[in-house]
Write an enzyme that holds these catalytic residues in place. Sequence first.
Site, PDB file in Angstrom:
ATOM      1  N   GLN A   1       0.822  -1.224   0.000  1.00 38.28           N
ATOM      2  CA  GLN A   1       0.000   0.000   0.000  1.00 38.28           C
ATOM      3  C   GLN A   1       0.850   1.265   0.000  1.00 38.28           C
ATOM      4  O   GLN A   1       0.700   2.139  -0.846  1.00 38.28           O
ATOM      5  CB  GLN A   1      -0.857   0.046   1.262  1.00 38.28           C
ATOM      6  CG  GLN A   1      -1.914  -0.997   1.386  1.00 38.28           C
ATOM      7  CD  GLN A   1      -2.923  -0.552   2.417  1.00 38.28           C
ATOM      8  OE1 GLN A   1      -3.792   0.261   2.146  1.00 38.28           O
ATOM      9  NE2 GLN A   1      -2.791  -1.080   3.629  1.00 38.28           N
TER      10      GLN A   1
ATOM     11  N   TYR B   1       5.968  -7.504   7.299  1.00 36.03           N
ATOM     12  CA  TYR B   1       4.991  -8.581   7.480  1.00 36.03           C
ATOM     13  C   TYR B   1       3.822  -7.917   8.194  1.00 36.03           C
ATOM     14  O   TYR B   1       3.965  -7.496   9.349  1.00 36.03           O
ATOM     15  CB  TYR B   1       5.598  -9.703   8.329  1.00 36.03           C
ATOM     16  CG  TYR B   1       4.666 -10.869   8.554  1.00 36.03           C
ATOM     17  CD1 TYR B   1       4.839 -12.071   7.863  1.00 36.03           C
ATOM     18  CD2 TYR B   1       3.596 -10.765   9.449  1.00 36.03           C
ATOM     19  CE1 TYR B   1       3.970 -13.132   8.066  1.00 36.03           C
ATOM     20  CE2 TYR B   1       2.728 -11.821   9.645  1.00 36.03           C
ATOM     21  CZ  TYR B   1       2.918 -12.999   8.955  1.00 36.03           C
ATOM     22  OH  TYR B   1       2.065 -14.050   9.148  1.00 36.03           O
TER      23      TYR B   1
ATOM     24  N   TYR C   1       2.675  -9.241  16.093  1.00 40.92           N
ATOM     25  CA  TYR C   1       3.012  -8.210  15.093  1.00 40.92           C
ATOM     26  C   TYR C   1       3.634  -6.992  15.783  1.00 40.92           C
ATOM     27  O   TYR C   1       4.691  -6.505  15.367  1.00 40.92           O
ATOM     28  CB  TYR C   1       1.744  -7.824  14.325  1.00 40.92           C
ATOM     29  CG  TYR C   1       1.875  -6.591  13.465  1.00 40.92           C
ATOM     30  CD1 TYR C   1       2.601  -6.604  12.280  1.00 40.92           C
ATOM     31  CD2 TYR C   1       1.249  -5.386  13.840  1.00 40.92           C
ATOM     32  CE1 TYR C   1       2.714  -5.468  11.486  1.00 40.92           C
ATOM     33  CE2 TYR C   1       1.351  -4.255  13.054  1.00 40.92           C
ATOM     34  CZ  TYR C   1       2.088  -4.297  11.881  1.00 40.92           C
ATOM     35  OH  TYR C   1       2.186  -3.160  11.107  1.00 40.92           O
TER      36      TYR C   1
HETATM   37  N1  NAP Z   1      -1.452  -1.685   7.069  1.00 44.58           N
HETATM   38  C1  NAP Z   1      -1.649  -1.055   8.217  1.00 44.58           C
HETATM   39  O1  NAP Z   1      -2.785  -0.902   8.702  1.00 44.58           O
HETATM   40  C2  NAP Z   1      -0.472  -0.502   8.976  1.00 44.58           C
HETATM   41  C3  NAP Z   1      -0.695   0.143  10.207  1.00 44.58           C
HETATM   42  C4  NAP Z   1       0.406   0.658  10.897  1.00 44.58           C
HETATM   43  C5  NAP Z   1       1.674   0.536  10.377  1.00 44.58           C
HETATM   44  N2  NAP Z   1       1.857  -0.094   9.189  1.00 44.58           N
HETATM   45  C6  NAP Z   1       3.220  -0.224   8.663  1.00 44.58           C
HETATM   46  O2  NAP Z   1       3.289   0.545   7.470  1.00 44.58           O
HETATM   47  C7  NAP Z   1       4.240  -0.052   6.572  1.00 44.58           C
HETATM   48  C8  NAP Z   1       3.601  -0.220   5.202  1.00 44.58           C
HETATM   49  O3  NAP Z   1       2.452  -1.056   5.343  1.00 44.58           O
HETATM   50  P1  NAP Z   1       1.596  -1.520   4.082  1.00 44.58           P
HETATM   51  O4  NAP Z   1       0.170  -1.625   4.544  1.00 44.58           O
HETATM   52  O5  NAP Z   1       1.948  -0.699   2.906  1.00 44.58           O
HETATM   53  O6  NAP Z   1       2.163  -2.998   3.915  1.00 44.58           O
HETATM   54  P2  NAP Z   1       1.809  -4.064   2.775  1.00 44.58           P
HETATM   55  O7  NAP Z   1       0.751  -3.520   1.882  1.00 44.58           O
HETATM   56  O8  NAP Z   1       1.594  -5.362   3.477  1.00 44.58           O
HETATM   57  O9  NAP Z   1       3.162  -4.112   1.931  1.00 44.58           O
HETATM   58  C9  NAP Z   1       4.326  -4.704   2.403  1.00 44.58           C
HETATM   59  C10 NAP Z   1       5.131  -5.138   1.204  1.00 44.58           C
HETATM   60  O10 NAP Z   1       6.372  -5.694   1.669  1.00 44.58           O
HETATM   61  C11 NAP Z   1       6.632  -6.844   0.894  1.00 44.58           C
HETATM   62  N3  NAP Z   1       7.577  -7.741   1.556  1.00 44.58           N
HETATM   63  C12 NAP Z   1       7.315  -8.732   2.446  1.00 44.58           C
HETATM   64  N4  NAP Z   1       8.453  -9.377   2.768  1.00 44.58           N
HETATM   65  C13 NAP Z   1       9.454  -8.797   2.079  1.00 44.58           C
HETATM   66  C14 NAP Z   1      10.843  -9.029   1.983  1.00 44.58           C
HETATM   67  N5  NAP Z   1      11.431 -10.019   2.659  1.00 44.58           N
HETATM   68  N6  NAP Z   1      11.576  -8.230   1.170  1.00 44.58           N
HETATM   69  C15 NAP Z   1      11.000  -7.241   0.463  1.00 44.58           C
HETATM   70  N7  NAP Z   1       9.679  -6.977   0.496  1.00 44.58           N
HETATM   71  C16 NAP Z   1       8.905  -7.746   1.303  1.00 44.58           C
HETATM   72  C17 NAP Z   1       5.268  -7.461   0.713  1.00 44.58           C
HETATM   73  O11 NAP Z   1       5.269  -8.445  -0.296  1.00 44.58           O
HETATM   74  P3  NAP Z   1       4.218  -9.677  -0.170  1.00 44.58           P
HETATM   75  O12 NAP Z   1       2.854  -9.053  -0.228  1.00 44.58           O
HETATM   76  O13 NAP Z   1       4.574 -10.505  -1.352  1.00 44.58           O
HETATM   77  O14 NAP Z   1       4.489 -10.320   1.161  1.00 44.58           O
HETATM   78  C18 NAP Z   1       4.446  -6.230   0.365  1.00 44.58           C
HETATM   79  O15 NAP Z   1       4.507  -5.909  -1.014  1.00 44.58           O
HETATM   80  C19 NAP Z   1       4.684  -1.348   7.243  1.00 44.58           C
HETATM   81  O16 NAP Z   1       5.892  -1.121   7.915  1.00 44.58           O
HETATM   82  C20 NAP Z   1       3.594  -1.630   8.255  1.00 44.58           C
HETATM   83  O17 NAP Z   1       4.074  -2.381   9.349  1.00 44.58           O
HETATM   84  C21 NAP Z   1       0.827  -0.612   8.468  1.00 44.58           C
END
Ligand code: NAP
Length: 283
Positions: free
Chosen positions: A11, A61, A125
């Site tokens: 995202q 993750y 998490y």
């Molecule tokens: N989503 C939320 O509500 C939320 C809330 C608070 C904080 N955050 C933080 O915000 C950040 C961005 O979140 P997001 O929602 O954009 O996450 P996301 O949509 O889950 O995207 C994470 C990306 O990282 C990739 N990834 C996983 N393992 C990897 C590896 N070993 N090497 C390289 N890439 C890898 C994933 O690929 P795959 O899909 O193939 O695994 C995915 O494309 C994260 O740090 C998350 O913890 C998110």
Amino acid sequence: MTILVTGSNGQLGSALQLASAASRHSYIFTDVEVLDITSRDSIDRFIEENGVDVIVNCAAYTAVDLAEEQETTAEEINNKAVANLAFACKEHSATLIHISTDYIFSGKSTIPYTEADEPAPLCAYGRTKLAGEKAVAESGCSAIILRTSWLYSEFGKNFVKTIRNLTNSHSEIKVVADQVGTPTYAGDLAEAITTIIESGQLHKSGTYNYSNLGECSWYDFACEIARQSGNNGCKIESCTSAEYPTKAERPHYSVLNKKKFIETFGIAIPEWRESLAKCIKKF
Ligand SMILES: NC(=O)c1ccc[n+]([C@@H]2O[C@H](COP(=O)([O-])OP(=O)(O)OC[C@H]3O[C@@H](n4cnc5c(N)ncnc54)[C@H](OP(=O)(O)O)[C@@H]3O)[C@@H](O)[C@H]2O)c1
């Protein structure tokens, strides 16, 4: 400058591709198939071959409930891989922008969490993300950690898309009302990150909270998503977390205080309803 974005199919990574489109800097977008951040050798090679100055780590993750069963995998990506990036940044004099979460907090507070408040994660998490923050600190690299919450966007799977679909296809749904926080539009966070880079503020190392302004429960958020989507035919009822049990325990209150971010970077943050409207317009 050359800026490496990891996890760029997610995202935030996708939102960064849009936000950086007009940048004078060179952005390189990678996801796991091009650069797996669990491999320190691959990171070093990538930095050396491309002359990377900044890494924006959007890889993580993020399956909060699944992490209860797969804590080792979550730990590999949210902690050990983050240590890889941080130590590589230290060694190559690059700056790391890393994203963390409100789920490092217990939710026992009744006022917005500041960066100085003591973390006490309730779920796997949250534990792995907190360990990742500590790894960044231990590396001693130049780093900006942005803690965000309830991220959604026009990309991937998220609460906004789920509620839009459910309120379109069901006559009645239940949503928890005893978890209060603030949604964050990934487009806003991506704009904030590119503004920090473009405006030469990368030297302001530290941990900062970033979510949209205001607060709501998941129930309030769902009602607003349905209202803004024009899905008025679905009755939305509130329920408690106890009535809707999940594998991972989540904080009951995780509103983040954004004063430090706003004062340090001079970047305004939009209110959550206003940002939701921006996202919904994109569907
Ligand atoms: N989503 C939320 O509500 C939320 C809330 C608070 C904080 N955050 C933080 O915000 C950040 C961005 O979140 P997001 O929602 O954009 O996450 P996301 O949509 O889950 O995207 C994470 C990306 O990282 C990739 N990834 C996983 N393992 C990897 C590896 N070993 N090497 C390289 N890439 C890898 C994933 O690929 P795959 O899909 O193939 O695994 C995915 O494309 C994260 O740090 C998350 O913890 C998110």
